[in-house]
Design a protein around this motif. Sequence first.
Motif, mmCIF file in Angstrom:
data_model
loop_
_atom_site.group_PDB
_atom_site.id
_atom_site.type_symbol
_atom_site.label_atom_id
_atom_site.label_comp_id
_atom_site.label_asym_id
_atom_site.label_seq_id
_atom_site.Cartn_x
_atom_site.Cartn_y
_atom_site.Cartn_z
ATOM 1 N N PHE A 13 -16.455 -3.742 -13.545
ATOM 2 C CA PHE A 13 -15.228 -4.080 -12.833
ATOM 3 C C PHE A 13 -14.031 -3.363 -13.434
ATOM 4 O O PHE A 13 -13.152 -2.886 -12.705
ATOM 5 C CB PHE A 13 -15.007 -5.598 -12.871
ATOM 6 N N ARG A 14 -13.973 -3.272 -14.771
ATOM 7 C CA ARG A 14 -12.810 -2.651 -15.417
ATOM 8 C C ARG A 14 -12.647 -1.205 -14.995
ATOM 9 O O ARG A 14 -11.545 -0.772 -14.637
ATOM 10 C CB ARG A 14 -12.948 -2.746 -16.938
ATOM 11 N N GLN A 15 -13.735 -0.442 -15.021
ATOM 12 C CA GLN A 15 -13.648 0.964 -14.614
ATOM 13 C C GLN A 15 -13.285 1.099 -13.132
ATOM 14 O O GLN A 15 -12.494 1.961 -12.753
ATOM 15 C CB GLN A 15 -14.966 1.677 -14.901
ATOM 16 N N ALA A 16 -13.881 0.236 -12.300
ATOM 17 C CA ALA A 16 -13.586 0.297 -10.864
ATOM 18 C C ALA A 16 -12.118 -0.021 -10.601
ATOM 19 O O ALA A 16 -11.467 0.628 -9.758
ATOM 20 C CB ALA A 16 -14.489 -0.670 -10.101
ATOM 21 N N LEU A 17 -11.571 -0.998 -11.314
ATOM 22 C CA LEU A 17 -10.166 -1.370 -11.121
ATOM 23 C C LEU A 17 -9.236 -0.250 -11.557
ATOM 24 O O LEU A 17 -8.279 0.105 -10.840
ATOM 25 C CB LEU A 17 -9.859 -2.655 -11.895
ATOM 26 N N VAL A 18 -9.480 0.337 -12.723
ATOM 27 C CA VAL A 18 -8.615 1.415 -13.223
ATOM 28 C C VAL A 18 -8.667 2.618 -12.284
ATOM 29 O O VAL A 18 -7.629 3.214 -11.953
ATOM 30 C CB VAL A 18 -9.040 1.814 -14.651
ATOM 31 N N ARG A 19 -9.863 2.986 -11.835
ATOM 32 C CA ARG A 19 -9.984 4.131 -10.933
ATOM 33 C C ARG A 19 -9.221 3.888 -9.635
ATOM 34 O O ARG A 19 -8.547 4.778 -9.119
ATOM 35 C CB ARG A 19 -11.460 4.418 -10.606
ATOM 36 N N SER A 20 -9.338 2.687 -9.101
ATOM 37 C CA SER A 20 -8.704 2.391 -7.812
ATOM 38 C C SER A 20 -7.188 2.349 -7.933
ATOM 39 O O SER A 20 -6.468 2.845 -7.050
ATOM 40 C CB SER A 20 -9.223 1.046 -7.280
ATOM 41 N N LEU A 21 -6.676 1.762 -9.023
ATOM 42 C CA LEU A 21 -5.223 1.698 -9.195
ATOM 43 C C LEU A 21 -4.625 3.093 -9.347
ATOM 44 O O LEU A 21 -3.601 3.411 -8.732
ATOM 45 C CB LEU A 21 -4.894 0.834 -10.419
ATOM 46 N N LEU A 22 -5.266 3.930 -10.162
ATOM 47 C CA LEU A 22 -4.741 5.285 -10.343
ATOM 48 C C LEU A 22 -4.957 6.137 -9.094
ATOM 49 O O LEU A 22 -4.179 7.074 -8.849
ATOM 50 C CB LEU A 22 -5.403 5.930 -11.559
ATOM 51 N N TRP A 23 -5.998 5.859 -8.336
ATOM 52 C CA TRP A 23 -6.191 6.581 -7.066
ATOM 53 C C TRP A 23 -4.995 6.344 -6.135
ATOM 54 O O TRP A 23 -4.516 7.277 -5.489
ATOM 55 C CB TRP A 23 -7.473 6.090 -6.404
ATOM 56 N N PHE A 24 -4.532 5.105 -6.091
ATOM 57 C CA PHE A 24 -3.456 4.764 -5.161
ATOM 58 C C PHE A 24 -2.082 5.131 -5.702
ATOM 59 O O PHE A 24 -1.230 5.649 -4.971
ATOM 60 C CB PHE A 24 -3.494 3.264 -4.847
ATOM 61 N N PHE A 25 -1.829 4.890 -7.007
ATOM 62 C CA PHE A 25 -0.480 5.047 -7.542
ATOM 63 C C PHE A 25 -0.228 6.410 -8.183
ATOM 64 O O PHE A 25 0.931 6.767 -8.419
ATOM 65 C CB PHE A 25 -0.201 3.948 -8.586
ATOM 66 N N VAL A 26 -1.287 7.184 -8.504
ATOM 67 C CA VAL A 26 -1.084 8.465 -9.175
ATOM 68 C C VAL A 26 -1.774 9.604 -8.441
ATOM 69 O O VAL A 26 -1.119 10.557 -7.979
ATOM 70 C CB VAL A 26 -1.576 8.404 -10.641
ATOM 71 N N ASP A 27 -3.100 9.533 -8.322
ATOM 72 C CA ASP A 27 -3.856 10.677 -7.825
ATOM 73 C C ASP A 27 -3.469 11.084 -6.405
ATOM 74 O O ASP A 27 -3.338 12.277 -6.103
ATOM 75 C CB ASP A 27 -5.357 10.367 -7.885
#
Length: 294
Positions: free
Chosen positions: A105-119
Amino acid sequence: MSQLVTGEAVVLQVRIARMPTRALACAIDVVLQGIVLVVLISLLAGFLIGGQASEALAAALIFIVVLLVVIGYRVVMETLTRGRTLGKMVLGLKVVRDDGSSIRFRQALVRSLLWFFVDFAPWFAACPGIVASLMNKQGKRFGDMVSGTVVIRERHQPMASPPLFVPGHLVQWAQSLELSRLSDDLANASRDYLARYTELQPDARTALGDALASRMAVVTAPAPPVPLIAPAYLSAVLAERRRRELNRLAPPSPYGALPPPPAPGPFAPPPPLTAFRPATLNPQGWAAPGSNEL
């Protein structure tokens, strides 16, 4: 091809997913998310208009819905499927950690947040994720770098289930095994190892087999009465575990429980597990690769 180093210092050869394939998978997910958003916002708009809600409340609810669909979809899918969204499933992609293990869950959450707010944030003139992926030799975007993950290409053909068996002279030992501490993650890792046995490099095959057998011996008891090479030991434990699962799930039968899987006969040779160097018996009861024992 690229290399991932597991926690047991075993080098695995994997195929890294490149930007065009990942972009197509992302496009499939975005289309699906767009359809869901249109439906939900339409229903929400009808509710808000009918209820005479304020503009601030309407904007807040719409923003929450967008976040839940855009971010929540990826977090839930990648957590439940261990690194896949619907788009990745269609194109045979999977997100794994840098050591090759499944994401949590931790990796999935970090990837998704940065996908939306940064990448792929709309407030950036360019997409930083695309630039980072093109410059990184493993195709990582910022979300992958921070969470310690990488997207790999899986084989288009599903991996065949390895042939599991218990040698005839070890049936009683297998039936006496205590398997309550054997986790699904360790069982799945052992099953994947047996399925990819012939594809691994000899050194990696030996090291990974030893590591998995050592972990298996810690959570199972008793030790086998005769020396077993690591792949045969894993196969016997998994075969007994599968037999018990089938007995538990099968409807009551007047003929009793399923018998233990027989050892392969002369017309069904066991998997190729004999190309090893001589080795001594380990304290746990299994022989390191190289023994001529089953």
